[in-house]
Structure formats: C-alpha cells, structure tokens
Write a protein that holds these residues in place. Structure first.
Motif, mmCIF file in Angstrom:
data_model
loop_
_atom_site.group_PDB
_atom_site.id
_atom_site.type_symbol
_atom_site.label_atom_id
_atom_site.label_comp_id
_atom_site.label_asym_id
_atom_site.label_seq_id
_atom_site.Cartn_x
_atom_site.Cartn_y
_atom_site.Cartn_z
ATOM 1 N N ASP A 10 -7.124 8.291 -1.160
ATOM 2 C CA ASP A 10 -7.115 9.713 -0.811
ATOM 3 C C ASP A 10 -5.731 10.326 -1.043
ATOM 4 O OD1 ASP A 10 -9.792 9.592 -0.028
ATOM 5 O OD2 ASP A 10 -9.264 9.005 2.021
ATOM 6 N N GLY A 11 -5.098 9.899 -2.116
ATOM 7 C CA GLY A 11 -3.813 10.453 -2.493
ATOM 8 C C GLY A 11 -2.619 9.881 -1.764
ATOM 9 N N GLU A 12 -2.835 8.961 -0.823
ATOM 10 C CA GLU A 12 -1.747 8.364 -0.066
ATOM 11 C C GLU A 12 -1.550 6.907 -0.463
ATOM 12 O OE1 GLU A 12 0.330 9.862 2.026
ATOM 13 O OE2 GLU A 12 -0.684 11.761 1.563
ATOM 14 N N PRO A 13 -0.301 6.456 -0.595
ATOM 15 C CA PRO A 13 -0.049 5.048 -0.937
ATOM 16 C C PRO A 13 -0.668 4.116 0.096
ATOM 17 C CG PRO A 13 1.958 6.349 -1.142
ATOM 18 C CD PRO A 13 0.954 7.227 -0.460
ATOM 19 N N LEU A 14 -1.250 3.029 -0.386
ATOM 20 C CA LEU A 14 -1.883 2.058 0.494
ATOM 21 C C LEU A 14 -0.854 1.011 0.905
ATOM 22 C CD1 LEU A 14 -4.489 1.060 1.828
ATOM 23 C CD2 LEU A 14 -4.936 -0.287 -0.248
ATOM 24 N N VAL A 15 -0.566 0.958 2.197
ATOM 25 C CA VAL A 15 0.457 0.036 2.695
ATOM 26 C C VAL A 15 -0.192 -1.232 3.229
ATOM 27 C CG1 VAL A 15 2.000 1.940 3.266
ATOM 28 C CG2 VAL A 15 0.465 1.028 5.022
ATOM 29 N N ASP A 16 0.567 -2.281 3.254
ATOM 30 C CA ASP A 16 0.159 -3.530 3.882
ATOM 31 C C ASP A 16 0.119 -3.301 5.390
ATOM 32 O OD1 ASP A 16 0.187 -6.050 5.143
ATOM 33 O OD2 ASP A 16 1.212 -6.978 3.449
ATOM 34 N N PRO A 17 -1.005 -3.535 6.036
ATOM 35 C CA PRO A 17 -1.077 -3.263 7.472
ATOM 36 C C PRO A 17 -0.109 -4.090 8.299
ATOM 37 C CG PRO A 17 -3.013 -4.461 6.707
ATOM 38 C CD PRO A 17 -2.280 -4.017 5.498
ATOM 39 N N ASP A 18 0.258 -5.270 7.811
ATOM 40 C CA ASP A 18 1.223 -6.096 8.532
ATOM 41 C C ASP A 18 2.672 -5.716 8.220
ATOM 42 O OD1 ASP A 18 -0.735 -7.590 9.818
ATOM 43 O OD2 ASP A 18 -0.856 -9.025 8.163
ATOM 44 N N TRP A 19 2.865 -5.052 7.099
ATOM 45 C CA TRP A 19 4.213 -4.679 6.640
ATOM 46 C C TRP A 19 4.168 -3.231 6.144
ATOM 47 C CZ3 TRP A 19 7.961 -8.066 7.721
ATOM 48 C CH2 TRP A 19 7.574 -9.381 7.975
ATOM 49 N N PRO A 20 4.221 -2.258 7.050
ATOM 50 C CA PRO A 20 3.997 -0.857 6.683
ATOM 51 C C PRO A 20 5.064 -0.249 5.781
ATOM 52 C CG PRO A 20 4.658 -1.052 8.982
ATOM 53 C CD PRO A 20 4.379 -2.438 8.505
ATOM 54 N N ASP A 21 6.140 -0.992 5.516
ATOM 55 C CA ASP A 21 7.127 -0.503 4.554
ATOM 56 C C ASP A 21 6.926 -1.123 3.171
ATOM 57 O OD1 ASP A 21 7.839 -3.017 5.376
ATOM 58 O OD2 ASP A 21 9.891 -2.515 5.954
ATOM 59 N N GLU A 22 5.769 -1.758 2.958
ATOM 60 C CA GLU A 22 5.429 -2.314 1.652
ATOM 61 C C GLU A 22 4.127 -1.693 1.158
ATOM 62 O OE1 GLU A 22 5.540 -6.500 1.230
ATOM 63 O OE2 GLU A 22 7.308 -6.752 2.513
ATOM 64 N N ILE A 23 4.136 -1.259 -0.094
ATOM 65 C CA ILE A 23 2.973 -0.624 -0.707
ATOM 66 C C ILE A 23 2.397 -1.558 -1.761
ATOM 67 C CG2 ILE A 23 2.152 1.392 -1.991
ATOM 68 C CD1 ILE A 23 4.629 2.873 -0.882
ATOM 69 N N LEU A 24 1.085 -1.635 -1.835
ATOM 70 C CA LEU A 24 0.433 -2.500 -2.808
ATOM 71 C C LEU A 24 0.641 -1.972 -4.221
ATOM 72 C CD1 LEU A 24 -0.966 -3.291 -0.098
ATOM 73 C CD2 LEU A 24 -3.043 -3.707 -1.437
ATOM 74 N N LEU A 25 0.940 -2.885 -5.146
ATOM 75 C CA LEU A 25 1.057 -2.532 -6.557
ATOM 76 C C LEU A 25 -0.319 -2.601 -7.210
ATOM 77 C CD1 LEU A 25 4.294 -4.513 -7.511
ATOM 78 C CD2 LEU A 25 4.089 -2.111 -6.833
ATOM 79 N N ASP A 26 -0.558 -1.694 -8.147
ATOM 80 C CA ASP A 26 -1.864 -1.562 -8.783
ATOM 81 C C ASP A 26 -1.966 -2.505 -9.982
ATOM 82 O OD1 ASP A 26 -4.248 -0.822 -9.895
ATOM 83 O OD2 ASP A 26 -3.870 1.339 -9.790
ATOM 84 N N THR A 27 -2.688 -3.602 -9.801
ATOM 85 C CA THR A 27 -2.871 -4.609 -10.846
ATOM 86 C C THR A 27 -4.217 -4.470 -11.556
ATOM 87 O OG1 THR A 27 -3.863 -6.191 -9.288
ATOM 88 C CG2 THR A 27 -1.458 -6.221 -9.512
ATOM 89 N N SER A 28 -4.846 -3.312 -11.457
ATOM 90 C CA SER A 28 -6.236 -3.165 -11.886
ATOM 91 C C SER A 28 -6.432 -3.067 -13.394
ATOM 92 C CB SER A 28 -6.857 -1.927 -11.228
ATOM 93 O OG SER A 28 -6.168 -0.746 -11.610
ATOM 94 N N THR A 29 -5.380 -2.745 -14.164
ATOM 95 C CA THR A 29 -5.526 -2.636 -15.616
ATOM 96 C C THR A 29 -4.405 -3.391 -16.307
ATOM 97 O OG1 THR A 29 -4.164 -0.648 -15.926
ATOM 98 C CG2 THR A 29 -6.481 -0.309 -15.319
ATOM 99 N N ALA A 30 -4.656 -3.794 -17.556
ATOM 100 C CA ALA A 30 -3.642 -4.503 -18.330
ATOM 101 C C ALA A 30 -2.413 -3.627 -18.540
ATOM 102 C CB ALA A 30 -4.224 -4.944 -19.670
ATOM 103 N N GLU A 31 -2.629 -2.328 -18.759
ATOM 104 C CA GLU A 31 -1.498 -1.421 -18.981
ATOM 105 C C GLU A 31 -0.591 -1.363 -17.759
ATOM 106 O OE1 GLU A 31 0.685 2.338 -18.642
ATOM 107 O OE2 GLU A 31 -1.147 1.875 -17.526
ATOM 108 N N LYS A 32 -1.178 -1.292 -16.586
ATOM 109 C CA LYS A 32 -0.372 -1.246 -15.371
ATOM 110 C C LYS A 32 0.298 -2.589 -15.098
ATOM 111 C CE LYS A 32 -2.764 2.581 -13.109
ATOM 112 N NZ LYS A 32 -3.530 3.047 -11.927
ATOM 113 N N ARG A 33 -0.395 -3.671 -15.375
ATOM 114 C CA ARG A 33 0.213 -4.989 -15.201
ATOM 115 C C ARG A 33 1.412 -5.157 -16.120
ATOM 116 N NH1 ARG A 33 -5.357 -6.453 -14.854
ATOM 117 N NH2 ARG A 33 -5.382 -7.254 -16.996
#
Length: 298
Positions: A126-149
């Motif tokens: 919903d337009g907001e960075p998804l954070v690790d619930p255990d580490w709220p100062d860390e955001i998940l990196l998007d590994t979903s496509t080869a280009e982003k990887r």
C-alpha cells in the motif's frame, strides 16, 4: 549494524519446497585460488540466470571444525585466547590470527543505510515500505525479478569483495528467509537466485560462503546456491541443530543466547546434538568489559 536473529521458522513444522530456484551462471573460471593459480574472473552480471553447478570454482577454506567461535556483531573486541572463529560486521576489521567471518545483510536494508537503496528495490505494501516485524529499522529488499536482483547484487557485490580485501576468510548472508515475512510478495525462488549470485561473488573473491539460519532450506541452499557452511542462531533452543549437521556436518557454527536457554548451559554442552563450534552470548552481543557481556564455551 544488525545484531541478532533467531530462526523465524517454528521448529515443529517442516515445509519442503521444490528445488525450482534460479541460479547464477558463471561465464568464466574465477581467479586466485588459495593454491595460488590464476584464472579469469567469474561473471556476476545476471542474478537470475541458471547454473548447472553451484560448486565453487576456487578452493575456499571452510571454518576449522570444532573451533571455539565468538560472535561480535555488537562491536569488535579482542577474542579470548581459545577462540578460533570470529564473526564481525563488514565494517569492522577481521580478527587477527583467527578464522574471520564477515557479516553482510543481503536481503534487508541495514539500519542507517536506507538511503543507499533505490525505493524501487524495496518491498512495499500500500505504498509503504515493508519492514521486518522483529527489526523495524530494516526493510525487505525486492528479490521478485531478475532485474531487481541484478541491481541488488550491484550494490552488495562491493561489500562482499570488500570483506575479502579486508582479510576476512568467509562471509555470511543474513535474512535468507525474508520471503517468509513478505506477505506473499516474495518467494523462495527469488531469494535462492540472489543467494546463488552472492555465493558466486564470494567464491570468486576467495571467500567461503555461509548460510545464515533457515534450517528447512539447508539442503537446497547448499546444493543449489553452493553454500559451504552455516552460521545459525539458537539451533539448540529450537531443536534444529540436527537439521544443519545433516547437511553441513562440522562446518556449522551455533550461537545460543542467555535469555532463551531451554535448559542449563552444561546440559546443552553435553547434548550430542549440539554443534562442536558453539558459543553462549548475551542477546545484545555486548563487547568484553560490558557488565552484560557473556561469551561462554563448552
């Protein structure tokens, strides 16, 4: 700097994933083996290509079996006399005279380093960075496509090579399991493809590559991504040690924490399931001399 993480998988549940992951293709032999032979460097251009062989093309040195470890992500300090393996953050210097493992957070942003990342490479909900619930100062990196990887690899590769240049012997990659916290936006295949690319760079730089946690996926990560050993947290506390030793044998380093011991430390030491290389640390990984500091061995 990241501190610690326990395995995010519930130990009683074991889920098998099909090994359909994409792997990095090495286009040339890698250089500078530990035996001193020269070869052309491997290509790490595409983190989404397929490789039929995840074995390192250079001879890397795994952690010494059974050596006492210390885990110093909370700050570097002089290890105790009997310590033979030391894990430190990539921004620290390796421990002189010890087998040194360099910590790299490969699948989430490090605290205070969000500015390094293009927003397009961050998982959003919903337009907001998804954070690790255990580490709220860390955001998940998007590994979903080869280009982003590929773009993630372009940023992380210099960190890996920097570990080698600094004199580390190995590198561990944290948050391999970030897809389990992604609300279905990531999957094992994307993370495995990126992990394979990280391992290829590590091997090309002459570093052994360590799996971090993710017990359920150890066979896949070793066989497909090419990991050489594992650094795990609380495998005794969560009854996962056997899952790792079945894959890596003695090439396994375990960190237990004082605030989550299921039984007395002496009993854990006497348990044949406990890895030979194990250390009991305080959760904050404080430096020696701190009143809360604990670094005990069997």
């Amino acid at each position: 700097m990241r501190r610690t993480r326990r395995s995010t998988f519930a130990p009683p549940a074991r889920t098998a994933f099909a090994a359909g992951a994409l792997l990095l293709a090495l286009t040339a032999l890698v250089g500078c083996s530990s035996a001193g032979t020269d070869a052309a460097p491997a290509s790490t251009k595409d983190a989404g290509e397929v490789s039929a062989d995840a074995s390192p093309a250079v001879e890397v040195v795994r952690p010494p079996a059974g050596a006492q470890p210390d885990y110093q992500l909370g700050g570097a300090y002089e290890p105790a006399a009997g310590v033979g393996i030391v894990g430190r953050d990539r921004e620290a210097e390796p421990a002189e005279g010890r087998y040194s493992i360099c910590y790299v957070n490969g699948f989430q942003t490090q605290p205070n380093e969000r500015q390094l990342w293009d927003p397009e490479l961050l998982v959003t909900v919903d337009g907001e960075p998804l954070v690790d619930p255990d580490w709220p100062d860390e955001i998940l990196l998007d590994t979903s496509t080869a280009e982003k990887r590929d773009r993630i690899l372009a940023l992380v590769e210099p960190w890996i090579r920097g570990c080698a240049a600094a004199g580390f012997d190995a590198v561990e990659f944290d948050n391999l399991d970030s897809f389990t916290r992604s609300e279905g936006l990531l999957d094992i295949d994307g993370n495995l493809a990126l992990a394979s690319a990280f391992v290829a760079v590590a091997h090309d730089a002459g570093l052994a590559a360590g799996q971090k946690n993710a017990a359920e996926h150890a066979p896949l990560l070793r066989d497909e991504a090419g990991f050489d050993f594992a650094v795990v947290e609380e495998c005794a506390a969560y009854s996962e040690c056997g899952d790792y030793t079945a894959v890596y044998g003695d090439a396994l380093i375990d960190i237990e924490y004082t605030d989550n011991l299921p039984r007395a430390w002496s009993e854990i030491c006497d348990d044949p399931e406990t890895p030979r290389s194990v250390v009991l640390r305080d959760r904050a990984l404080t430096v020696a001399g701190d009143p809360e500091h604990v670094a005990a061995h069997c």
